[in-house]
Write a protein that holds these residues in place. Structure first.
Motif, PDB file in Angstrom:
ATOM      1  N   UNK A 195      38.820  22.655  26.154  1.00 23.74           N
ATOM      2  CA  UNK A 195      38.845  24.069  26.530  1.00 23.74           C
ATOM      3  C   UNK A 195      37.504  24.541  27.080  1.00 23.74           C
ATOM      4  N   UNK A 196      37.578  25.596  27.898  1.00 23.10           N
ATOM      5  CA  UNK A 196      36.410  26.332  28.384  1.00 23.10           C
ATOM      6  C   UNK A 196      36.473  27.724  27.764  1.00 23.10           C
ATOM      7  N   UNK A 197      35.319  28.231  27.313  1.00 24.90           N
ATOM      8  CA  UNK A 197      35.284  29.544  26.674  1.00 24.90           C
ATOM      9  C   UNK A 197      35.251  30.652  27.714  1.00 24.90           C
ATOM     10  N   UNK A 198      36.072  31.681  27.508  1.00 21.24           N
ATOM     11  CA  UNK A 198      36.122  32.876  28.351  1.00 21.24           C
ATOM     12  C   UNK A 198      35.544  34.029  27.529  1.00 21.24           C
ATOM     13  N   UNK A 199      34.256  34.302  27.718  1.00 19.44           N
ATOM     14  CA  UNK A 199      33.570  35.324  26.921  1.00 19.44           C
ATOM     15  C   UNK A 199      34.153  36.719  27.151  1.00 19.44           C
ATOM     16  N   UNK A 200      34.604  37.002  28.372  1.00 24.62           N
ATOM     17  CA  UNK A 200      35.138  38.320  28.698  1.00 24.62           C
ATOM     18  C   UNK A 200      36.371  38.660  27.855  1.00 24.62           C
ATOM     19  N   UNK A 201      37.211  37.674  27.590  1.00 20.65           N
ATOM     20  CA  UNK A 201      38.438  37.904  26.832  1.00 20.65           C
ATOM     21  C   UNK A 201      38.401  37.291  25.430  1.00 20.65           C
ATOM     22  N   UNK A 202      37.269  36.682  25.079  1.00 18.05           N
ATOM     23  CA  UNK A 202      37.069  36.066  23.761  1.00 18.05           C
ATOM     24  C   UNK A 202      38.189  35.081  23.408  1.00 18.05           C
ATOM     25  N   UNK A 203      38.482  34.196  24.349  1.00 16.94           N
ATOM     26  CA  UNK A 203      39.464  33.149  24.102  1.00 16.94           C
ATOM     27  C   UNK A 203      39.085  31.922  24.918  1.00 16.94           C
ATOM     28  N   UNK A 204      39.811  30.862  24.693  1.00 15.10           N
ATOM     29  CA  UNK A 204      39.523  29.583  25.311  1.00 15.10           C
ATOM     30  C   UNK A 204      40.641  29.209  26.271  1.00 15.10           C
ATOM     31  N   UNK A 205      40.266  28.770  27.488  1.00 10.77           N
ATOM     32  CA  UNK A 205      41.236  28.306  28.474  1.00 10.77           C
ATOM     33  C   UNK A 205      41.393  26.797  28.333  1.00 10.77           C
ATOM     34  N   UNK A 206      42.631  26.349  28.216  1.00  9.48           N
ATOM     35  CA  UNK A 206      42.902  24.914  28.197  1.00  9.48           C
ATOM     36  C   UNK A 206      42.758  24.393  29.617  1.00  9.48           C
ATOM     37  N   UNK A 207      42.046  23.283  29.777  1.00 10.40           N
ATOM     38  CA  UNK A 207      41.915  22.657  31.094  1.00 10.40           C
ATOM     39  C   UNK A 207      43.318  22.286  31.592  1.00 10.40           C
ATOM     40  N   UNK A 208      43.692  22.748  32.803  1.00  7.23           N
ATOM     41  CA  UNK A 208      45.048  22.492  33.301  1.00  7.23           C
ATOM     42  C   UNK A 208      45.363  21.004  33.418  1.00  7.23           C
ATOM     43  N   UNK A 209      46.578  20.687  33.156  1.00 11.48           N
ATOM     44  CA  UNK A 209      47.213  19.387  33.291  1.00 11.48           C
ATOM     45  C   UNK A 209      46.773  18.362  32.257  1.00 11.48           C
ATOM     46  N   UNK A 210      45.481  18.146  32.062  1.00 14.28           N
ATOM     47  CA  UNK A 210      45.025  17.075  31.175  1.00 14.28           C
ATOM     48  C   UNK A 210      44.393  17.577  29.886  1.00 14.28           C
ATOM     49  N   UNK A 211      44.241  18.875  29.724  1.00 14.33           N
ATOM     50  CA  UNK A 211      43.493  19.420  28.596  1.00 14.33           C
ATOM     51  C   UNK A 211      44.282  19.650  27.329  1.00 14.33           C
ATOM     52  N   UNK A 212      45.552  19.254  27.310  1.00 13.67           N
ATOM     53  CA  UNK A 212      46.360  19.384  26.092  1.00 13.67           C
ATOM     54  C   UNK A 212      47.132  18.085  25.874  1.00 13.67           C
ATOM     55  N   UNK A 213      46.579  17.248  25.013  1.00 15.50           N
ATOM     56  CA  UNK A 213      47.159  15.938  24.750  1.00 15.50           C
ATOM     57  C   UNK A 213      47.874  16.008  23.405  1.00 15.50           C
ATOM     58  N   UNK A 214      49.196  15.863  23.441  1.00 18.27           N
ATOM     59  CA  UNK A 214      49.982  15.960  22.205  1.00 18.27           C
ATOM     60  C   UNK A 214      49.666  14.776  21.305  1.00 18.27           C
ATOM     61  N   UNK A 215      49.421  15.079  20.030  1.00 17.93           N
ATOM     62  CA  UNK A 215      49.159  14.048  19.025  1.00 17.93           C
ATOM     63  C   UNK A 215      50.492  13.679  18.401  1.00 17.93           C
ATOM     64  N   UNK A 216      50.855  12.403  18.422  1.00 17.17           N
ATOM     65  CA  UNK A 216      52.138  12.017  17.821  1.00 17.17           C
ATOM     66  C   UNK A 216      52.159  12.313  16.327  1.00 17.17           C
ATOM     67  N   UNK A 217      53.335  12.702  15.840  1.00 12.14           N
ATOM     68  CA  UNK A 217      53.487  12.892  14.396  1.00 12.14           C
ATOM     69  C   UNK A 217      53.209  11.556  13.723  1.00 12.14           C
ATOM     70  N   UNK A 218      52.544  11.618  12.598  1.00 12.50           N
ATOM     71  CA  UNK A 218      52.251  10.359  11.929  1.00 12.50           C
ATOM     72  C   UNK A 218      51.491  10.556  10.642  1.00 12.50           C
TER      73      UNK A 218
END
Length: 184
Positions: A135-158
């Motif tokens: 993620x990249x921090x967005x100070x103006x909105x006090x939240x984090x932007x997930x990097x598009x396409x590759x920035x959210x990698x699902x962790x398999x249940x285990x």
């Protein structure tokens, strides 16, 4: 032309509460707009398929569990919907996030057009699932932007053993990150 009952009922409802034209328009729009998925393309700032470059671009990389969908907003410069998620931070690989944070994911549902817009065909997060998030921090909105396409990698249940393997992998990736050279 065959008139559907939904149009007739909408017209009747509209007549009682505001006029035939409103009722007919409501009925026609509801009937004509089929659900669709639209892929939104972007010129990405970094090649996120290389995890080391992704880590170098991100302000924070961590494993987290999605606990709730907060709602949606619209990105101010692109008109692409943003879906807002509440995420519990479980393990940091880069940065020092703690507790619960809000992350913004490019993509979301537009009710008027009955369209799910996905940035680079990146599926929306799922409540209850764990992800490694870059993620990249967005100070103006006090939240984090997930990097598009590759920035959210699902962790398999285990098991805890599989989570340890994921954590060790990402610690290694961050230790060998390739620094981002471009505008921040």
């Amino acid at each position: 032309m065959k008139i559907r009952w939904s149009i007739i009922l909408s017209a009747l409802f509209g007549t009682v509460f505001g006029g035939v034209s409103v009722g007919l328009a409501t009925g026609l729009v509801g009937d004509l707009r089929q659900f669709q998925v639209q892929e939104v393309h972007a010129q990405l700032a970094v090649d996120g398929s290389d995890e080391r470059r992704l880590a170098g671009f991100a302000d924070n990389v961590f494993r987290g569990r999605v606990v709730a969908k907060q709602g949606q907003a619209t990105h101010s410069t692109t008109d692409v919907p943003l879906t807002l998620w509440t995420v519990d931070v479980l393990s940091n690989f880069k940065g020092n996030l703690k507790g619960t944070i809000t992350v913004s994911q490019f993509g979301g549902y537009e009710p008027f057009s009955n369209t799910l817009k996905l940035m680079e065909d990146d599926a929306l997060l799922s409540v209850g699932s764990e992800y490694v998030l870059a993620v990249k921090f967005d100070a103006q909105n006090n939240r984090y932007f997930i990097a598009p396409k590759f920035g959210d990698i699902k962790v398999p249940d285990g098991s805890a053993k599989s989570f340890t393997a994921v954590d060790n992998h990402w610690k290694d990736v961050v230790a060998n990150e390739i620094p981002f050279e471009g505008p921040r």
